[in-house]
Design an enzyme around this catalytic site. Structure first.
Site, PDB file in Angstrom:
ATOM      1  N   ASP A  22       0.833  -1.304  -0.157  1.00 26.33           N
ATOM      2  CA  ASP A  22       0.084   0.188   0.384  1.00 26.33           C
ATOM      3  C   ASP A  22       1.014   0.859  -0.003  1.00 26.33           C
ATOM      4  O   ASP A  22       1.978   1.427   1.209  1.00 26.33           O
ATOM      5  CB  ASP A  22      -0.921  -0.037   1.361  1.00 26.33           C
ATOM      6  CG  ASP A  22      -1.629   1.171   1.695  1.00 26.33           C
ATOM      7  OD1 ASP A  22      -1.699   1.966   0.785  1.00 26.33           O
ATOM      8  OD2 ASP A  22      -2.110   1.631   2.915  1.00 26.33           O
ATOM      9  N   ASP A  30      -1.988  -1.317  -3.629  1.00 25.83           N
ATOM     10  CA  ASP A  30      -2.291  -0.597  -4.807  1.00 25.83           C
ATOM     11  C   ASP A  30      -1.357  -0.986  -5.654  1.00 25.83           C
ATOM     12  O   ASP A  30       0.157  -1.502  -5.747  1.00 25.83           O
ATOM     13  CB  ASP A  30      -2.295   1.006  -4.336  1.00 25.83           C
ATOM     14  CG  ASP A  30      -1.961   1.596  -4.360  1.00 25.83           C
ATOM     15  OD1 ASP A  30       0.244   0.748  -4.155  1.00 25.83           O
ATOM     16  OD2 ASP A  30      -1.492   1.660  -2.645  1.00 25.83           O
ATOM     17  N   ASP A  99      -6.530 -11.255 -14.517  1.00 22.72           N
ATOM     18  CA  ASP A  99      -7.735 -12.343 -14.556  1.00 22.72           C
ATOM     19  C   ASP A  99      -8.998 -11.716 -14.843  1.00 22.72           C
ATOM     20  O   ASP A  99      -9.642 -10.578 -14.759  1.00 22.72           O
ATOM     21  CB  ASP A  99      -8.152 -12.340 -13.223  1.00 22.72           C
ATOM     22  CG  ASP A  99      -8.043 -13.847 -12.016  1.00 22.72           C
ATOM     23  OD1 ASP A  99      -8.954 -13.808 -12.835  1.00 22.72           O
ATOM     24  OD2 ASP A  99      -7.728 -13.749 -11.803  1.00 22.72           O
ATOM     25  N   ASP A 201     -10.794 -17.193 -14.834  1.00 21.39           N
ATOM     26  CA  ASP A 201     -11.459 -17.464 -13.558  1.00 21.39           C
ATOM     27  C   ASP A 201     -12.728 -18.493 -14.049  1.00 21.39           C
ATOM     28  O   ASP A 201     -13.540 -18.079 -14.856  1.00 21.39           O
ATOM     29  CB  ASP A 201     -12.547 -16.428 -12.920  1.00 21.39           C
ATOM     30  CG  ASP A 201     -12.766 -16.236 -10.981  1.00 21.39           C
ATOM     31  OD1 ASP A 201     -12.058 -17.098 -10.846  1.00 21.39           O
ATOM     32  OD2 ASP A 201     -14.103 -16.727 -11.465  1.00 21.39           O
ATOM     33  N   GLU A 258      -9.021 -21.355 -15.097  1.00 17.38           N
ATOM     34  CA  GLU A 258      -8.825 -22.692 -13.063  1.00 17.38           C
ATOM     35  C   GLU A 258     -10.195 -23.229 -14.302  1.00 17.38           C
ATOM     36  O   GLU A 258     -11.160 -23.169 -14.836  1.00 17.38           O
ATOM     37  CB  GLU A 258      -9.350 -21.384 -12.704  1.00 17.38           C
ATOM     38  CG  GLU A 258      -9.670 -21.954 -11.480  1.00 17.38           C
ATOM     39  CD  GLU A 258     -11.043 -20.694 -10.692  1.00 17.38           C
ATOM     40  OE1 GLU A 258     -10.779 -21.693  -9.681  1.00 17.38           O
ATOM     41  OE2 GLU A 258     -11.618 -20.341 -10.819  1.00 17.38           O
ATOM     42  N   HIS A 331      -4.134 -17.725  -4.278  1.00 20.63           N
ATOM     43  CA  HIS A 331      -5.679 -17.037  -3.187  1.00 20.63           C
ATOM     44  C   HIS A 331      -6.445 -17.501  -2.804  1.00 20.63           C
ATOM     45  O   HIS A 331      -7.414 -16.744  -1.594  1.00 20.63           O
ATOM     46  CB  HIS A 331      -5.739 -15.719  -3.930  1.00 20.63           C
ATOM     47  CG  HIS A 331      -6.332 -15.999  -4.719  1.00 20.63           C
ATOM     48  ND1 HIS A 331      -6.330 -16.309  -6.401  1.00 20.63           N
ATOM     49  CD2 HIS A 331      -7.922 -15.433  -5.203  1.00 20.63           C
ATOM     50  CE1 HIS A 331      -6.737 -16.702  -6.949  1.00 20.63           C
ATOM     51  NE2 HIS A 331      -7.892 -16.197  -6.264  1.00 20.63           N
ATOM     52  N   ASP A 332      -6.877 -18.913  -3.301  1.00 26.47           N
ATOM     53  CA  ASP A 332      -8.168 -19.260  -2.843  1.00 26.47           C
ATOM     54  C   ASP A 332      -7.458 -20.604  -1.408  1.00 26.47           C
ATOM     55  O   ASP A 332      -8.727 -21.510  -1.366  1.00 26.47           O
ATOM     56  CB  ASP A 332      -8.589 -19.944  -3.776  1.00 26.47           C
ATOM     57  CG  ASP A 332      -9.976 -19.089  -4.949  1.00 26.47           C
ATOM     58  OD1 ASP A 332     -10.068 -18.210  -3.623  1.00 26.47           O
ATOM     59  OD2 ASP A 332      -9.816 -19.390  -5.906  1.00 26.47           O
TER      60      ASP A 332
HETATM   61  C1  NOJ Z   1     -12.170 -18.472  -8.771  1.00 27.99           C
HETATM   62  C2  NOJ Z   1     -11.268 -17.160  -8.171  1.00 27.99           C
HETATM   63  O1  NOJ Z   1      -9.754 -17.928  -7.547  1.00 27.99           O
HETATM   64  C3  NOJ Z   1     -11.946 -17.491  -6.039  1.00 27.99           C
HETATM   65  O2  NOJ Z   1     -11.697 -16.628  -5.386  1.00 27.99           O
HETATM   66  C4  NOJ Z   1     -13.651 -16.215  -6.430  1.00 27.99           C
HETATM   67  O3  NOJ Z   1     -14.176 -16.556  -5.574  1.00 27.99           O
HETATM   68  C5  NOJ Z   1     -13.949 -17.942  -7.604  1.00 27.99           C
HETATM   69  N1  NOJ Z   1     -13.346 -18.029  -8.248  1.00 27.99           N
HETATM   70  C6  NOJ Z   1     -15.636 -16.568  -7.554  1.00 27.99           C
HETATM   71  O4  NOJ Z   1     -15.228 -15.538  -8.675  1.00 27.99           O
END
Ligand code: NOJ
Length: 557
Positions: A22, A30, A99, A201, A258, A331-332
């Site tokens: 940041d 940012d 993305d 995505d 993905e 990130h998931d």
């Molecule tokens: C996969 C993404 O990586 C995730 O973070 C998101 O919540 C879902 N798709 C919905 O877009």
């Protein structure tokens, strides 16, 4: 051997912009913050940066709910900040990868606002609208991936709209050619700005079945997961080939879809010359501890052999055609040192063992921010400390299933996506040096020790550097064939790579206990290419120390 593409021997680094750096004191990272750290990323050896969504968004799902596909979220900066980032990165031979979230938009996107306004407006079928059942209830019993019904009623139209994810993420209607053209135009807009590729995505959900019917309930709520009803519906590849023709084929970029729900045996239809994408993120190896990923209470015990089988199957599936993106974090997911080494021990050694696997398998490695420092999970006491929409959904689900609040929190601790979303740890000053303001999410407790300032000369970061450099130097690492060895071992993940007469054996002890193994005869006098311990040698019999990784090469060119 086909000509190697630039992205095949590049290490990709994933940035979660909200948590990276940041520069304004707003508490949110940012774009200028990323530009400021390009030299750090160059020093690591990254050749491409995948940014999770930076578009205007109400941020219900942290940017995966987009309200303008060709803009920049003011919280992250401006379009000219993005142009500057692309240009500064290019100067360092780094490409920026964006993305694309094309299964759904935000419910605040002007397209949706128009679509929901009436049944007759010009965008009336840009989303998936259906009448309710006779009793007025939702059209089907499908449960959205974040919990609750996948349908939300809209009084303006007197109809329901479908959302695979949250209510604020209505699914776009890909059957409508105008929708596809608008999405392709947005992707081309970014290509004209010079981006080097896309991560796409939730792409396996874009095609819906011709008829919508109830499914057999799979939970106490009487619903069935939408995933089971709509993922990878026949006909999806026609949409994707059009996407390839209209967008991807026109530029020297890479694309990574993905693709939860594409089985390893189907990969060749999706990647490679006759497929659609350059690579596909499939999930088999990161789901080894789940019976059902949508239900965190249904975890299964850790078994290294399952991980080995999953990785070997994916390697085999792209052996002839296509290419594989290797990843352990994003990130998931929770932090890899916690997920893949649940039996404890020295997580710093474990981080290096996993780095060895990540960077010596065949494919393109994806490193997630902080992974190169060995960042670990957070364990916050209260669910209120968590921001992640799915952590809240899963906590509620566990309570509904009869688990106590403490047990529900245990599931959140192990699985929460916030484990990976805490601020990047730059130094030991307040909030890990991420912001001078109040961070949108607390920094992990480990930051006084685990931070860039401490680690840049330290064992994990320098090990990553060394491995990334080695991949560029030795084609056998990026391109050589893969063969699993010691397949029955419950403790060691080992594989052999081969290119011409050059051969490489990679051994990784995944446990904090030592293990003695007989080295394959041809490697007994080989050269130790790499080890995460000092003083290592090869012999007929080798005892791998806790979390030891050892790579032995013969006939090195
Ligand atoms: C996969 C993404 O990586 C995730 O973070 C998101 O919540 C879902 N798709 C919905 O877009």
């Amino acid at each position: 051997m086909k000509e190697t593409k630039w992205w095949q021997n590049t290490a990709v680094y994933q940035i979660y912009p909200k948590s990276f750096n940041d520069t304004t004191g707003s508490g949110t990272g940012d774009l200028r913050g990323i530009t400021e750290k390009l030299d750090y990323l160059k020093e690591l050896g990254a050749g491409a940066l995948w940014l999770t969504p930076v578009y205007p968004s109400p941020m219900v799902d942290n940017g995966y709910d987009i309200s303008d596909y060709t803009g920049i979220n003011p919280a992250f900066g401006t379009l000219s900040d993005m142009e500057e980032l692309i240009a500064e990165a290019k100067q360092r031979d780094i490409r920026i990868v964006m993305d694309l979230v094309y299964n759904h938009s935000s419910d605040q996107h002007p397209w949706f606002i128009e679509s929901k306004s009436s049944r007759t407006n010009p965008k009336h079928d840009w989303y998936i609208w259906r009448d309710g059942k006779e009793d007025g209830s939702a059209p089907t019993n499908w449960r959205g991936i974040f919990g609750g019904s996948a349908w939300t009623y809209c009084p303006e139209r007197g109809q329901y709209y479908l959302h695979t994810f949250a209510e604020a993420q209505p699914d776009l209607n890909w059957e409508n050619p105008e929708v596809r053209a608008a999405l392709f135009a947005a992707a081309n807009f970014w290509l004209d700005k010079g981006v080097g590729g896309f991560r796409i995505d939730a792409i396996t959900y874009i095609k819906k079945p011709a008829v919508f019917v109830d499914g057999t309930p799979d939970g106490a709520d009487g619903m069935v997961s939408i995933h089971a009803m709509t993922v990878n519906t026949p006909g999806i590849l026609d949409f994707l080939h059009e996407f390839r023709r209209e967008v991807f084929d026109r530029h020297d970029i890479f694309t990574v879809g993905e693709a939860n729900g594409v089985s390893v045996s189907e990969l060749s239809d999706w990647v490679g010359e006759n497929g659609v994408f350059s690579m596909l993120f499939e999930f088999s190896h990161v789901l080894v501890q789940y019976e059902d990923e949508e239900c965190w209470s249904k975890m299964v015990p850790w078994k290294l052999t399952k991980l080995k089988q999953a990785l070997s199957a994916s390697q085999a599936s792209v052996a002839r055609e296509g290419w594989y993106p290797i990843y352990f974090e994003n990130h998931d997911r929770a932090r890899s040192v916690n997920y893949f080494f649940p039996h404890g021990g020295d997580t710093r050694l474990a981080a290096k063992a996993l780095a060895t696997v990540l960077l010596t398998l065949r494919g393109t490695p994806f490193i997630y921010e902080g992974e190169e420092l060995g960042m670990t999970n957070v364990c916050w006491e209260s669910i209120d400390d968590y921001d992640d929409i799915s952590s809240h959904g899963q906590y509620e689900l566990a309570l509904k299933e009869g688990f106590s609040p403490a047990e529900a929190m245990r599931f959140v601790h192990f699985n929460s996506r916030d484990n990976a979303r805490t601020p990047m740890q730059w130094d030991d000053t307040a909030h890990a040096g991420f912001t001078t303001g109040t961070p949108w999410l607390k920094a992990g407790k480990s930051y006084p020790e685990i931070n860039v300032e401490n680690e840049i000369q330290g064992p994990i970061f320098t090990f990553y550097q060394k491995l990334i450099a080695l991949r560029k130097e030795l084609p056998i690492i990026a391109e050589g064939s893969y063969r699993p060895v010691y397949e029955d071992s419950q403790q060691v993940y080992a594989f052999e790579r081969q290119l011409g007469d050059e051969r490489l054996l990679v051994l990784n002890n995944f446990y904090p206990d030592p293990i003695t193994i007989d080295i394959l005869p041809e490697y007994q006098n080989g050269e130790v290419l790499l080890s995460n311990y000092e003083e290592t040698q090869t012999a007929e019999v080798v005892t791998l120390r806790p979390y030891e990784s050892l790579a032995i090469i013969v006939n090195k060119h």
